[in-house]
Design an enzyme around this catalytic site. Structure first.
Site, PDB file in Angstrom:
ATOM      1  N   GLY A  81      46.166  49.143  46.125  1.00 35.35           N
ATOM      2  CA  GLY A  81      46.330  47.979  46.093  1.00 35.35           C
ATOM      3  C   GLY A  81      45.780  47.199  46.267  1.00 35.35           C
ATOM      4  O   GLY A  81      46.113  45.880  46.270  1.00 35.35           O
TER       5      GLY A  81
ATOM      6  N   GLU B 229      46.897  55.899  48.933  1.00 39.08           N
ATOM      7  CA  GLU B 229      46.030  56.269  47.514  1.00 39.08           C
ATOM      8  C   GLU B 229      45.370  55.292  46.940  1.00 39.08           C
ATOM      9  O   GLU B 229      46.070  54.725  45.857  1.00 39.08           O
ATOM     10  CB  GLU B 229      46.775  56.646  46.567  1.00 39.08           C
TER      11      GLU B 229
ATOM     12  N   GLY C  26      43.066  52.984  44.374  1.00 37.52           N
ATOM     13  CA  GLY C  26      41.992  52.978  43.289  1.00 37.52           C
ATOM     14  C   GLY C  26      41.045  52.729  43.030  1.00 37.52           C
ATOM     15  O   GLY C  26      39.810  52.589  43.193  1.00 37.52           O
ATOM     16  N   ARG C  27      41.781  51.338  42.834  1.00 36.04           N
ATOM     17  CA  ARG C  27      40.691  50.046  41.976  1.00 36.04           C
ATOM     18  C   ARG C  27      38.798  50.103  43.399  1.00 36.04           C
ATOM     19  O   ARG C  27      38.632  50.247  42.566  1.00 36.04           O
ATOM     20  CB  ARG C  27      41.632  48.782  42.112  1.00 36.04           C
TER      21      ARG C  27
ATOM     22  N   CYS D 171      39.130  41.304  15.749  1.00 35.84           N
ATOM     23  CA  CYS D 171      38.646  40.048  15.000  1.00 35.84           C
ATOM     24  C   CYS D 171      40.502  40.153  15.590  1.00 35.84           C
ATOM     25  O   CYS D 171      41.109  39.999  14.938  1.00 35.84           O
ATOM     26  CB  CYS D 171      39.384  40.917  13.405  1.00 35.84           C
TER      27      CYS D 171
ATOM     28  N   TYR E 175      39.789  50.410  36.009  1.00 38.18           N
ATOM     29  CA  TYR E 175      40.904  49.893  34.954  1.00 38.18           C
ATOM     30  C   TYR E 175      39.980  49.842  33.943  1.00 38.18           C
ATOM     31  O   TYR E 175      40.133  48.552  33.694  1.00 38.18           O
ATOM     32  CB  TYR E 175      41.541  49.346  35.722  1.00 38.18           C
TER      33      TYR E 175
HETATM   34  C1  LIG Z   1      51.563  55.371  43.136  1.00 39.24           C
HETATM   35  C2  LIG Z   1      50.442  53.985  42.744  1.00 39.24           C
HETATM   36  N1  LIG Z   1      49.780  55.040  44.069  1.00 39.24           N
HETATM   37  C3  LIG Z   1      47.961  53.844  43.481  1.00 39.24           C
HETATM   38  C4  LIG Z   1      48.572  53.018  43.103  1.00 39.24           C
HETATM   39  C5  LIG Z   1      46.398  52.596  42.817  1.00 39.24           C
HETATM   40  O1  LIG Z   1      46.394  51.775  43.331  1.00 39.24           O
HETATM   41  P1  LIG Z   1      44.545  50.810  43.050  1.00 39.24           P
HETATM   42  O2  LIG Z   1      44.179  51.197  41.991  1.00 39.24           O
HETATM   43  O3  LIG Z   1      45.824  49.103  42.940  1.00 39.24           O
HETATM   44  O4  LIG Z   1      44.711  50.560  44.339  1.00 39.24           O
HETATM   45  C6  LIG Z   1      48.528  52.888  42.216  1.00 39.24           C
HETATM   46  C7  LIG Z   1      47.380  51.922  40.439  1.00 39.24           C
HETATM   47  O5  LIG Z   1      49.224  51.657  40.314  1.00 39.24           O
HETATM   48  C8  LIG Z   1      49.969  53.468  41.600  1.00 39.24           C
HETATM   49  O6  LIG Z   1      50.915  53.335  40.535  1.00 39.24           O
END
Ligand SMILES: Cc1ncc(COP(=O)(O)O)c(C=O)c1O
Length: 403
Positions: free
Chosen positions: A235, A273, A275-276, A351, A380
């Site tokens: 997040g 955990e 991601g972004r 389109c 993403y």
């Molecule tokens: C369970 C869970 N953990 C971690 C993440 C990673 O989140 P972020 O990319 O916002 O760090 C997500 C993203 O959807 C998720 O669903």
């Protein structure tokens, strides 16, 4: 730090402009793996010893990305059997398996790979996990995914604190724990709280983590659980609106160090955990301008590429941060369309009027044949986009590292 990324993109562009055929407009994802490595190492080194750093594979599951991160991080968060398979031949590091729609087959597959913990997200899922575990004669270590009652951030996408399909309503957690304690094949190992997307406020994130710790300790105490794991999810945001004002990682890292007393006293492990925030910055999406025109008094640029490659700005209805790479060569014997010092909307080749990456932003100069570089496309980006709508060729995917 940005210079390294720019250099990777620049190196690609210079080479491509020199070697491409006359007919082939530029369209590519370019990843700077050195930048990714350095960024991941900085994150990892900033964390206190009671924190484990996991990477949420969904943000970008490309193999060179996973390979770059693998030696640095503690493990991976996966959301499907497909993601488990992608990691299968790459790592023996532990995985966490989450997601609101786990299939029986996926639960079985998780139990046969190095999945360390599975999130349990509902009463029915708990029943299914217990049933499968009994059939396989194993015990399943679970983290209970909580949908908190309180609103946890100002982020515009929230999975918790509001009605969603994710996790178990906080008010039902005692009932779920009671039920899980009655399941011979289920071990409650902790709680999972992933609650928001793209939070830009580090102090707010710390408050959220503190809330997760307090809730977990309460349930641990109340039910005498041996459940040391608190997973606060991801997040952490990217400021697509104002990249010069990024999420302040140092505030978060320093704040986590201040939680040390909880961990010494309570023997807890905090999982992140991410991601972004991990991969967004290492990737850029490049698309050549095919046309520049004016309709109803507004300027539009049309790209070779678009939201089928980079869906995020269309999905969030934002302008994606960009730079213009001027290309002086002009391949035609007639005039070159363009604008100077004006406002433009940048659209893709699809389109549909929804295929927009930049909405009414100012540019010094933008001409057909120039290349637009969209930063922060490493998370993403390609993976959430509808690649085959209109059947255009896919972009190049280029992974650059020094050696
Ligand atoms: C369970 C869970 N953990 C971690 C993440 C990673 O989140 P972020 O990319 O916002 O760090 C997500 C993203 O959807 C998720 O669903």
């Amino acid at each position: 730090m940005l210079t390294i990324e720019k250099n990777a993109v620049q190196r690609y562009l210079e080479n491509k402009l020199h070697t491409r055929g006359n007919e082939e407009p530029i369209c590519a994802y370019v990843y700077d793996l050195d930048r990714l490595k350095e960024h991941a190492e900085t994150i990892k080194q900033s964390l206190p010893p009671f924190c484990r750093l996991y990477y949420a594979v969904k943000a970008n599951p490309e193999r060179p990305i996973l390979e770059t991160l693998e030696p640095i991080i503690d493990g991976f968060e996966v959301a499907s059997q497909g993601e488990m398979t992608k990691l299968g031949t790459l790592t023996e590091k532990p995985m966490l398996f989450g997601g609101p729609g786990k299939k029986d087959q996926e639960i079985r597959a998780a139990l046969q790979t190095n999945v360390e913990y599975l999130n349990v997200e509902s009463f029915h899922e708990l029943n299914r996990m217990a049933y499968i575990a009994e059939q396989m004669d194993v015990r399943i270590p679970v983290l209970i995914r909580v949908n908190l009652s309180t609103n946890v951030s100002e982020s515009h996408i929230r999975m918790s604190g509001v009605p969603t399909q994710f996790g178990v309503d906080e008010r039902d957690i005692p009932a779920l724990i009671t039920k899980a304690l009655g399941c011979e094949h289920i071990d409650i190992k902790g709680f999972h709280f992933h609650a928001m997307s793209n939070n830009l406020d580090a102090e707010a994130h710390l408050k959220f983590i503190q809330l997760c710790i307090e809730k977990s300790l309460y349930w641990r105490e109340e039910f005498k659980l041996d459940a040391p794991i608190i997973n606060v999810g991801g997040g952490i945001g990217i400021n697509y609106w104002d990249p010069e004002q990024p999420f302040d990682w140092s505030v978060l890292a320093e704040g986590l160090h201040r939680f040390h007393h909880y961990y010494e006293k309570e023997n807890l492990t905090l999982f992140l955990e991410i991601g972004r925030y991990m991969t967004a910055e290492c990737g850029s999406y490049l698309a050549e301008v095919l046309d520049v025109k004016t309709n109803h008094g507004e300027h539009f640029a049309v790209l070779r590429g678009g939201s089928h490659h980079l869906r995020l700005p269309a999905a969030w209805k934002i302008s994606h941060p960009f730079e213009v790479y001027p290309v002086e060569d002009w391949r035609y014997p007639f005039e070159r369309p363009g604008i100077m010092g004006d406002v433009v909307t940048v659209a893709g080749e699809l389109c549909t009027p929804n295929d927009v990456l930049v909405r009414k932003e100012h540019v010094q100069q933008l001409r057909a044949g120039d290349v637009m570089i969209f930063r922060f496309a490493g998370a993403y980006g390609w993976t959430i986009s509808h690649h085959d709508f209109l059947s255009h060729p896919h972009p190049d995917h280029v992974f650059i590292k020094k050696d």
